[in-house]
Design a protein around this motif. Structure first.
Motif, PDB file in Angstrom:
ATOM      1  N   GLN A   2       0.831  -1.186   0.000  1.00  9.55           N
ATOM      2  CA  GLN A   2       0.000   0.000   0.000  1.00  9.55           C
ATOM      3  C   GLN A   2       0.876   1.250   0.000  1.00  9.55           C
ATOM      4  OE1 GLN A   2      -2.475  -0.227   3.415  1.00  9.55           O
ATOM      5  NE2 GLN A   2      -3.841  -1.743   2.530  1.00  9.55           N
ATOM      6  N   TYR A   3       0.414   2.280  -0.704  1.00  8.00           N
ATOM      7  CA  TYR A   3       1.142   3.535  -0.790  1.00  8.00           C
ATOM      8  C   TYR A   3       0.340   4.638  -0.117  1.00  8.00           C
ATOM      9  CZ  TYR A   3       3.549   1.027  -4.497  1.00  8.00           C
ATOM     10  OH  TYR A   3       4.254   0.105  -5.197  1.00  8.00           O
ATOM     11  N   TYR A   4       1.039   5.523   0.553  1.00  8.16           N
ATOM     12  CA  TYR A   4       0.389   6.709   1.106  1.00  8.16           C
ATOM     13  C   TYR A   4       0.428   7.788   0.025  1.00  8.16           C
ATOM     14  CZ  TYR A   4      -0.493  10.895   3.796  1.00  8.16           C
ATOM     15  OH  TYR A   4      -1.012  12.080   4.242  1.00  8.16           O
ATOM     16  N   ALA A  43       2.944   9.743  12.746  1.00  6.68           N
ATOM     17  CA  ALA A  43       1.639   9.189  13.110  1.00  6.68           C
ATOM     18  C   ALA A  43       1.746   7.672  13.315  1.00  6.68           C
ATOM     19  CB  ALA A  43       0.610   9.494  12.033  1.00  6.68           C
ATOM     20  N   TYR A  44       2.522   6.991  12.487  1.00  6.68           N
ATOM     21  CA  TYR A  44       2.640   5.534  12.596  1.00  6.68           C
ATOM     22  C   TYR A  44       3.292   5.122  13.918  1.00  6.68           C
ATOM     23  CZ  TYR A  44       4.002   0.727  11.835  1.00  6.68           C
ATOM     24  OH  TYR A  44       4.167  -0.616  11.980  1.00  6.68           O
ATOM     25  N   THR A  84       1.258   9.193   7.627  1.00  5.74           N
ATOM     26  CA  THR A  84       0.896   7.821   7.283  1.00  5.74           C
ATOM     27  C   THR A  84       0.727   6.950   8.525  1.00  5.74           C
ATOM     28  OG1 THR A  84       1.360   5.941   5.858  1.00  5.74           O
ATOM     29  CG2 THR A  84       3.230   6.876   6.996  1.00  5.74           C
ATOM     30  N   LYS A  85      -0.271   6.078   8.438  1.00  6.29           N
ATOM     31  CA  LYS A  85      -0.482   5.072   9.478  1.00  6.29           C
ATOM     32  C   LYS A  85      -0.399   3.677   8.873  1.00  6.29           C
ATOM     33  CE  LYS A  85      -3.186   8.005  12.481  1.00  6.29           C
ATOM     34  NZ  LYS A  85      -4.443   8.214  13.185  1.00  6.29           N
ATOM     35  N   GLN A  86       0.038   3.599   7.614  1.00  3.66           N
ATOM     36  CA  GLN A  86       0.144   2.310   6.935  1.00  3.66           C
ATOM     37  C   GLN A  86       1.402   1.578   7.390  1.00  3.66           C
ATOM     38  OE1 GLN A  86      -0.104   3.314   2.800  1.00  3.66           O
ATOM     39  NE2 GLN A  86      -2.293   3.714   2.904  1.00  3.66           N
ATOM     40  N   GLU A  87       1.284   0.280   7.431  1.00  4.56           N
ATOM     41  CA  GLU A  87       2.351  -0.606   7.897  1.00  4.56           C
ATOM     42  C   GLU A  87       3.547  -0.560   6.936  1.00  4.56           C
ATOM     43  OE1 GLU A  87       3.629  -3.487  10.705  1.00  4.56           O
ATOM     44  OE2 GLU A  87       1.678  -2.502  10.682  1.00  4.56           O
ATOM     45  N   PRO A  88       4.761  -0.314   7.452  1.00  8.25           N
ATOM     46  CA  PRO A  88       5.945  -0.376   6.592  1.00  8.25           C
ATOM     47  C   PRO A  88       6.464  -1.805   6.491  1.00  8.25           C
ATOM     48  CG  PRO A  88       6.603   0.289   8.758  1.00  8.25           C
ATOM     49  CD  PRO A  88       5.096   0.141   8.791  1.00  8.25           C
TER      50      PRO A  88
END
Length: 137
Positions: A2-4, A43-44, A84-88
């Protein structure tokens, strides 16, 4: 993966001194908000500080062409870190066992994909922005 999607624009131009002046101007704004080491809150990582100084040291080691393409994504990288709060994708640093490398993926408004790499020191729990680079096509 997923991309921010960032709202910040990639810096325009291909002339290194002009790009550096624009990017460093944004860095100086961030520096002015802190009395010590410049940082942005992530944020993450639950609003923990991500220090930015290591990025400029890493950038000095690169050749002129690579510096130019990396520094153009600096505003996008700062926004990605902040929002971003998406998983790296995370993995242990193969060169140093006490570090974890986190790689976040993002895209600009023009759908240019880039990556932001953050180093986490396990002992001190400090996080550093190491690198920003576009996806090579």
């Amino acid at each position: 993966m997923q991309y921010y999607k960032t709202r910040a624009h990639k810096l325009t131009g291909s002339h290194w001194p002009r790009l550096m002046k624009k990017a460093f101007g944004q860095y100086k704004v961030i520096t002015g908000k802190s009395k010590r080491r410049p940082y942005v809150r992530s944020a993450y990582f639950k609003k923990q500080k991500i220090f930015l100084g290591l990025f400029w040291q890493h950038l000095r080691e690169k050749n002129l062409r690579d510096k130019t393409r990396r520094v153009a994504f600096f505003p996008c990288a700062v926004e990605l870190i902040q929002k971003t709060k998406q998983e790296p994708t995370s993995k242990e640093n193969p060169n140093r066992k006490g570090e974890i490398l986190h790689r976040f993926a993002g895209s600009t408004l023009n759908n240019e994909i880039f990556f932001v790499q953050i180093k986490e020191d396990r002992q001190s729990d400090q996080k550093w922005l190491i690198s920003v680079f576009p996806l090579d096509t």
